[in-house]
Structures are given as C-alpha cells and as structure tokens.
Write an enzyme that holds these catalytic residues in place. Structure first.
Site, mmCIF file in Angstrom:
data_model
loop_
_atom_site.group_PDB
_atom_site.id
_atom_site.type_symbol
_atom_site.label_atom_id
_atom_site.label_comp_id
_atom_site.label_asym_id
_atom_site.label_seq_id
_atom_site.Cartn_x
_atom_site.Cartn_y
_atom_site.Cartn_z
ATOM 1 N N HIS A 178 0.791 -1.159 -0.099
ATOM 2 C CA HIS A 178 0.116 -0.033 0.092
ATOM 3 C C HIS A 178 1.047 1.333 -0.080
ATOM 4 O O HIS A 178 1.833 1.584 1.014
ATOM 5 C CB HIS A 178 -0.804 -0.003 1.291
ATOM 6 N N CYS A 179 0.940 2.054 -1.167
ATOM 7 C CA CYS A 179 1.669 3.097 -1.074
ATOM 8 C C CYS A 179 1.011 4.631 -0.612
ATOM 9 O O CYS A 179 -0.143 4.905 -1.441
ATOM 10 C CB CYS A 179 1.842 3.303 -2.919
ATOM 11 N N PRO A 180 1.480 4.910 0.467
ATOM 12 C CA PRO A 180 1.116 6.392 0.817
ATOM 13 C C PRO A 180 0.990 7.460 0.058
ATOM 14 O O PRO A 180 0.409 8.509 0.074
ATOM 15 C CB PRO A 180 1.572 6.402 2.257
ATOM 16 N N GLY A 183 -1.853 7.124 -2.431
ATOM 17 C CA GLY A 183 -2.949 6.718 -1.519
ATOM 18 C C GLY A 183 -3.881 5.607 -2.246
ATOM 19 O O GLY A 183 -5.001 5.478 -2.234
#
Length: 370
Positions: A178-180, A183
């Site tokens: 999950h890439c912040p 998003g």
C-alpha cells in the site's frame, strides 16, 4: 359495491422491499469513490494532492526561472523544445499517477457467506460437532506447492499472491504494497502504472537537474565567472538542484528496487515475507518472461462494477443481539446461562477453524481443551 383494498401481503412486500443502491455506496471497504464510482482511491487519498503538489510546484519554478531563460539563450527550435518536452513529460507523469491511484488495483469481491467446509463423507459428526473450515489450502503452481490462506473478513480463500490490505480493508490480487504517496494499494491491475510513474518521475528529476546545470554553465560562459558566482545569479536553480538530488535518492532507488523485483517476478510483500532466495520461486519465468508479464500482458478486467445496483444490507445493531441473547436466557439457571454464553464463541470458533477461543470471562481455551 364496496371497494376492495390491496392484500396485506402486497403491502408488506412493498414496505419490506430492499433499497437498491450503487455498489460504491454499499462498499464495505475503506475506499473513497469519486465521480459516481468511476474513480476509486484508498482512505488516504489526500496524500495524492500532496504528491501532485510535489511535482507541479518545482515544475512551475523550472518553467519560469530556468526553461524560459534557456529559450532565450538557445535560439530556434532547441529552446522551444526544452520547454515543450518538459511540459509534456510532466503531464504524462501526472496521468500515470492518476492511473495508479484512481483505479481498482485488483480487489476481490467479498463473499456474502463463508464457503462450505470440505470434509470426508465417511467421517460422521456428532450432534454437537461441526466440520471445520481449514485455515489454509495447498495449491500447486508450476510443480511447487503454495499455501493459500482463508480471509475471515472477505470470507474466501485468497488466490495465490493475494493478500488483505489492512488500510483499504480489501483482498487485492498480486498484492505488492500500500503506497501512501499515491493513496492506493499496488496490485495486479495498477502495478505497471505504478512502476512507470516512479520511473518517469526519476527521469523528470534527471531532466530538471541536468538543465539547471546547463543554465548555470551558460551564465558562467556569458559572464566569465566562477561556478559559485554563477549559482548566486540563479537561486531558483540552486533550490531545484537540491530538491531533485534528494528526490532522486528516493524515486531512483525505488525504480532500481522494482526493476530487481520485476526481473525476479516478486512483489514487495513476497520479497519481505517469503525470501525466495531460500526456496524456489514458482512464478519466475526468466528475465524476459517476467518483464513481458508486467509490461506486455493484458490487464485483466476489474471483478467489481462499482456503478451496478445492489441490495443495500441492513445493519443489525450490536445491542439487539445482546438483548436477544438475554431474553432467551431469562428464567434459566445460572449453570445453564453460563453454558449458553460459552456455546456462542465455541461454535463460532469451530465454524471458522480457530484453535483458540476467548470466553466471556476473558479466559482462553485451546482446541485440545474442547
């Protein structure tokens, strides 16, 4: 003649008719939807705005204070090409960001009910026993046995390379991470665009960094000054040089790391968890085959139609279950009430195959104690 009203059953059917809503409005995950379910983002979608600002702000500074000056220095088509190529490449980078963060990464729809447990028909179960749902299953891929896990939230056995994202609360096919910064989860349907976004951002940083040095060199040649005096003439170039140098360590390192993952057909999740260096990787097709799988294979269609109409699920308040439980035990003896309180967690654990049960008084019992 007296008028005859509609039957009571019809009236009851109208009153109890289930409300039909769009899928994205009844979505059980943590996603955020835009434009009527046409775009799906993770719950941290605001970080996309920050990422866009980190691209657009230095791009604007470069256009105003560097590229425009180079257009004057390089007469003819060369000066215009520097500006045009940069603007087109920046827009291309932003489109890749949207394709990464605004599309379904490969979410597997949840089941309405858990799958039927598999058991041997020759085995007889007593009246108080329930066939257990295995926590894992063995799947053979390219001659190598791989275990797939059961997801309690989605009530399904995850396909190989699938994992449940705790942030988006969804099972995602070929889950990478999950890439912040975008998003969104990175999975089967957007990994290609994610890598292209990171790699194009790396090239964009190199482009800005390189032409800032070109502009400083032009100042040195025109004014016959040292590099330090030339840099003081263009503070915007100094800021961009520092900014792109730091950014290159991040996006450049990320590009190199994912080039390694693609060449060995691994995901970030698998690389951190499974360590294929200690065992065979069943998904490895060779370097050429691995790159073709990522960049030249067709992207599968989404398993979700977020704009389709579905029946809205009615939410039963938690206190209603407690009230129902209490009402069914009124008048029972203390021993019968305690037994009824224990039956709920025990039966539920047996149904999902858990080997540890928490009783109402806080104690734990294991499978061997049942």
């Amino acid at each position: 003649m007296d008028s005859v009203g509609p039957p009571e059953s019809q009236g009851g059917a109208v009153e109890g008719a289930a409300e039909m809503v769009r899928t994205y409005k009844a979505w059980e995950g943590s996603n955020i939807f835009c434009l009527g379910g046409r775009f799906i983002f993770g719950p941290d979608a605001r970080s996309v705005v920050l990422t866009i600002a980190l691209i657009v702000a230095p791009a604007a500074i470069f256009c105003v204070f560097v590229a425009r000056k180079l257009m004057d220095d390089f007469s003819g088509d060369w000066g215009i090409a520097i500006m045009v190529v940069f603007i087109v490449f920046t827009l291309y980078d932003l489109v890749l960001l949207l394709l990464t963060s605004g599309r379904d990464p490969g979410i597997i729809p949840r089941n309405a009910h858990p799958p039927e447990p598999e058991y041997d028909n020759s085995i007889e179960f007593g009246p108080a026993q329930t066939p257990r749902l295995p926590r894992t299953k063995d799947v053979v891929i390219n001659g190598i046995t791989v275990k797939v896990k059961y997801c309690d939230t989605c009530m399904l056995y995850r396909p190989p390379r699938c994992s449940h994202c705790s942030i988006c609360d969804n099972c995602v096919e070929r889950f990478d991470h999950h890439c912040p910064w975008v998003g969104q989860c990175i999975g089967l349907r957007n990994y290609r665009f994610f890598f292209m976004f990171v790699f194009s951002t790396t090239l964009l940083c190199l482009y800005v960094h390189g032409f800032c040095w070109v502009y400083i060199k032009r100042i040195m040649d025109s004014e016959k000054s040292s590099i330090w005096k030339a840099m003081t003439k263009t503070p915007a170039s100094i800021v961009l040089l520092a900014y792109t140098f730091l950014a290159l360590w991040f996006v450049g390192g990320l590009s190199v790391f994912h080039l390694y993952l693609i060449s060995t057909n691994q995901s970030t999740y698998e690389n951190f968890r499974y360590q294929y260096s200690r065992r065979s990787n069943p998904y490895n097709r060779g370097i050429v085959g691995n790159f073709m799988e990522v960049f030249w294979s067709s992207i599968p269609a989404s398993k979700n139609n977020f704009r389709a109409k579905v029946q809205k699920k009615s939410v039963v308040p938690s206190h209603s279950m407690s009230a129902s439980f209490i009402s069914t035990n009124v008048g029972n003896s203390k021993g019968e009430q305690e037994k009824a309180m224990w039956d709920i967690p025990i039966n539920r654990a047996l149904a999902i195959g858990s080997n540890r049960i928490t009783l109402p008084d806080g104690d734990n019992i294991t499978e061997n104690q049942l």
